[in-house]
Scaffold this motif. Structure first.
Motif, PDB file in Angstrom:
ATOM      1  N   SER A  18       0.840  -1.193   0.000  1.00 16.99           N
ATOM      2  CA  SER A  18       0.000   0.000   0.000  1.00 16.99           C
ATOM      3  C   SER A  18       0.875   1.242   0.000  1.00 16.99           C
ATOM      4  O   SER A  18       1.909   1.278   0.647  1.00 16.99           O
ATOM      5  CB  SER A  18      -0.907   0.013   1.235  1.00 16.99           C
ATOM      6  N   GLN A  19       0.455   2.235  -0.725  1.00 15.67           N
ATOM      7  CA  GLN A  19       1.176   3.495  -0.758  1.00 15.67           C
ATOM      8  C   GLN A  19       0.692   4.379   0.380  1.00 15.67           C
ATOM      9  O   GLN A  19      -0.478   4.356   0.749  1.00 15.67           O
ATOM     10  CB  GLN A  19       0.955   4.184  -2.096  1.00 15.67           C
ATOM     11  N   ASN A  21      -0.625   7.582   1.704  1.00 13.84           N
ATOM     12  CA  ASN A  21      -1.355   8.701   1.125  1.00 13.84           C
ATOM     13  C   ASN A  21      -2.027   9.510   2.218  1.00 13.84           C
ATOM     14  O   ASN A  21      -2.113   9.093   3.375  1.00 13.84           O
ATOM     15  CB  ASN A  21      -2.423   8.196   0.146  1.00 13.84           C
ATOM     16  N   TYR A  22      -2.538  10.664   1.817  1.00 14.22           N
ATOM     17  CA  TYR A  22      -3.440  11.416   2.682  1.00 14.22           C
ATOM     18  C   TYR A  22      -4.839  10.838   2.495  1.00 14.22           C
ATOM     19  O   TYR A  22      -5.370  10.828   1.383  1.00 14.22           O
ATOM     20  CB  TYR A  22      -3.406  12.907   2.335  1.00 14.22           C
ATOM     21  N   GLU A  23      -5.436  10.346   3.580  1.00 12.36           N
ATOM     22  CA  GLU A  23      -6.713   9.657   3.509  1.00 12.36           C
ATOM     23  C   GLU A  23      -7.749  10.373   4.375  1.00 12.36           C
ATOM     24  O   GLU A  23      -7.391  11.055   5.346  1.00 12.36           O
ATOM     25  CB  GLU A  23      -6.551   8.202   3.963  1.00 12.36           C
ATOM     26  N   LYS A  40      -2.263  12.037   6.725  1.00 13.70           N
ATOM     27  CA  LYS A  40      -1.243  11.162   6.161  1.00 13.70           C
ATOM     28  C   LYS A  40      -1.190   9.874   6.980  1.00 13.70           C
ATOM     29  O   LYS A  40      -0.786   9.873   8.144  1.00 13.70           O
ATOM     30  CB  LYS A  40       0.126  11.843   6.160  1.00 13.70           C
ATOM     31  N   GLN A  57      -6.562  17.722  -1.020  1.00 11.83           N
ATOM     32  CA  GLN A  57      -5.395  16.979  -1.474  1.00 11.83           C
ATOM     33  C   GLN A  57      -4.252  17.899  -1.874  1.00 11.83           C
ATOM     34  O   GLN A  57      -3.079  17.566  -1.699  1.00 11.83           O
ATOM     35  CB  GLN A  57      -5.772  16.069  -2.662  1.00 11.83           C
ATOM     36  N   THR A  61       0.129  21.413   3.983  1.00 13.46           N
ATOM     37  CA  THR A  61       0.262  20.395   5.026  1.00 13.46           C
ATOM     38  C   THR A  61       0.432  21.071   6.381  1.00 13.46           C
ATOM     39  O   THR A  61       1.267  21.964   6.532  1.00 13.46           O
ATOM     40  CB  THR A  61       1.460  19.481   4.748  1.00 13.46           C
ATOM     41  N   LYS A 266       2.456   0.568   6.468  1.00 14.43           N
ATOM     42  CA  LYS A 266       1.953   0.195   5.145  1.00 14.43           C
ATOM     43  C   LYS A 266       2.834  -0.861   4.473  1.00 14.43           C
ATOM     44  O   LYS A 266       3.030  -0.862   3.261  1.00 14.43           O
ATOM     45  CB  LYS A 266       1.840   1.428   4.248  1.00 14.43           C
ATOM     46  N   ASN A 312       5.066   6.607  -7.376  1.00 14.34           N
ATOM     47  CA  ASN A 312       3.681   6.856  -7.773  1.00 14.34           C
ATOM     48  C   ASN A 312       2.955   5.528  -7.687  1.00 14.34           C
ATOM     49  O   ASN A 312       3.491   4.549  -7.158  1.00 14.34           O
ATOM     50  CB  ASN A 312       3.595   7.471  -9.183  1.00 14.34           C
ATOM     51  N   LYS A 313       1.746   5.467  -8.221  1.00 17.60           N
ATOM     52  CA  LYS A 313       0.936   4.255  -8.070  1.00 17.60           C
ATOM     53  C   LYS A 313       1.505   3.060  -8.834  1.00 17.60           C
ATOM     54  O   LYS A 313       1.195   1.913  -8.531  1.00 17.60           O
ATOM     55  CB  LYS A 313      -0.498   4.526  -8.522  1.00 17.60           C
TER      56      LYS A 313
END
Length: 354
Positions: A18-19, A21-23, A40, A57, A61, A266, A312-313
């Motif tokens: 899993s990356q 990320n901001y969720e 984050k 997004q 920050t 992660k 990246n993804k």
């Protein structure tokens, strides 16, 4: 003889990581105001000392420290509540293990991870190798540590203080005397959560609590084939003589890699070992009037830690660091009619891959 082995591994495998990320999440400040935001998600192993958040997004920050956060949550997997509490900081390794049965208390303020919600809340405190569990009952405004401690007697015998069993018995079964489910209870998240689940079931069979323990993930073991192409450099200089030779030859190898992925951050950290067998083309030649030949086949055992970077993804890099042991097998060096022994080689390594 000096032997240098540079291995370039061709790795074939499929990963599931899993990356970071901001969720979607929220936090509640000291005034009781809830702020919905993007947090984050670091999948924290230790209790977080701060959170990074944005309101969009692409927004700026911002940072919120423990002293500013009463509670926060990220998605459906991470919930933390701030408490001031006493925690047993007794050593857990043989090197610093206490000789006293009683806890060594230290007052702290931290964000405790919520493991179960309901009439009984279970929390987790983790700081490096120190893991403690806490419990609260309605109105959940304070917590109590579940006490478990290993301690030494006579410098060689390890004893256990399992008072947490009595604590849970009193909280979960008030007025009852049965102890069968508690007598052999282990001080683990899995066992304590299962016990709370059993005693949090109503007469109609409905659970009166929510289990969040499985949201953190589990350790994963990956296996994959490893093919290698190596360049082996031989440099020999005879003492008190001008005789020397230097050769380079490719070596091909094959083996397997076993990777244990840790269930935090992660799944970005892991430990790996990749034993493989390598075969080098035979070297033969002449240096002046002296002839020489080298046969070098070896078993290589690299092992170390790995960290994954998500660019990246679709693109991922990882960095390895550890030690490599090369054990010669069916190998020999001869020159001027003499045979030389090839010894094991042990050295550190580090590098980036993708």
């Amino acid at each position: 003889m000096k032997t240098i082995v540079h291995a370039f591994l061709l790795l074939f495998s499929v990963y599931g990581f899993s990356q970071i990320n901001y969720e979607p999440g929220y936090f509640i400040n000291n005034q009781g105001v809830r702020k919905d935001c993007l947090i984050k998600n670091l999948d924290w192993k230790n209790n977080p000392s701060e959170i990074l958040y944005r309101f969009t997004q692409d927004g700026d920050t911002q940072t919120a420290k423990v002293a500013e956060i009463a509670e926060f949550g990220v998605g459906e997997e991470s919930f933390y509540k701030r408490f001031k509490f006493n925690v047993d900081v007794s050593g857990v390794s043989l090197y610093d293990m206490s000789h006293k049965k009683e806890p060594i208390w230290e007052e702290q303020t931290a964000l405790l991870k919520v493991i179960t919600k309901g009439d009984v809340y279970l929390y987790k405190y983790e700081n490096s190798d120190l893991v403690r569990y806490f419990i609260s009952v309605s109105p959940h405004d304070k917590v109590e540590q579940l006490i478990y401690k290993q301690y030494l007697k006579d410098e060689s015998v390890i004893y256990e203080n399992n008072y947490f069993r009595q604590q849970l018995l009193l909280i979960l079964t008030p007025g009852q005397s049965t102890t069968r489910d508690f007598d052999k209870l282990k001080y683990t998240e899995k066992d304590i959560t299962a016990l709370i689940a059993k005693y949090s079931t109503s007469a109609t069979g409905q659970l009166t609590y929510k289990d969040l323990s499985g949201q953190h993930g589990e350790s994963v073991i990956n296996f994959k084939a490893v093919a290698s192409a190596s360049l082996v450099n031989f440099n020999y200089q005879e003492n008190n003589s001008s005789y020397s030779f230097s050769e380079s030859k490719p070596a091909l190898g094959f083996g397997v890699e076993v990777e244990a992925v840790f269930p935090f951050n992660k799944n970005k950290w892991s430990f790996f070992a990749a034993p493989n067998y390598q075969v080098m083309s035979k070297i033969e030649g002449n240096e002046g009037n002296n002839s020489y030949s080298v046969s070098y086949n070896f078993i290589e055992i690299p092992a170390g830690v790995r960290h994954h970077f998500f660019l990246n993804k679709k693109l991922r890099l990882f960095a390895d660091a550890g030690y490599r042991l090369a054990i010669p097998t069916g190998s020999a060096i001869s020159f001027q009619g003499l045979n030389l022994e090839i010894q094991n080689a042990f050295r550190s390594f580090c590098g980036f891959w993708h």
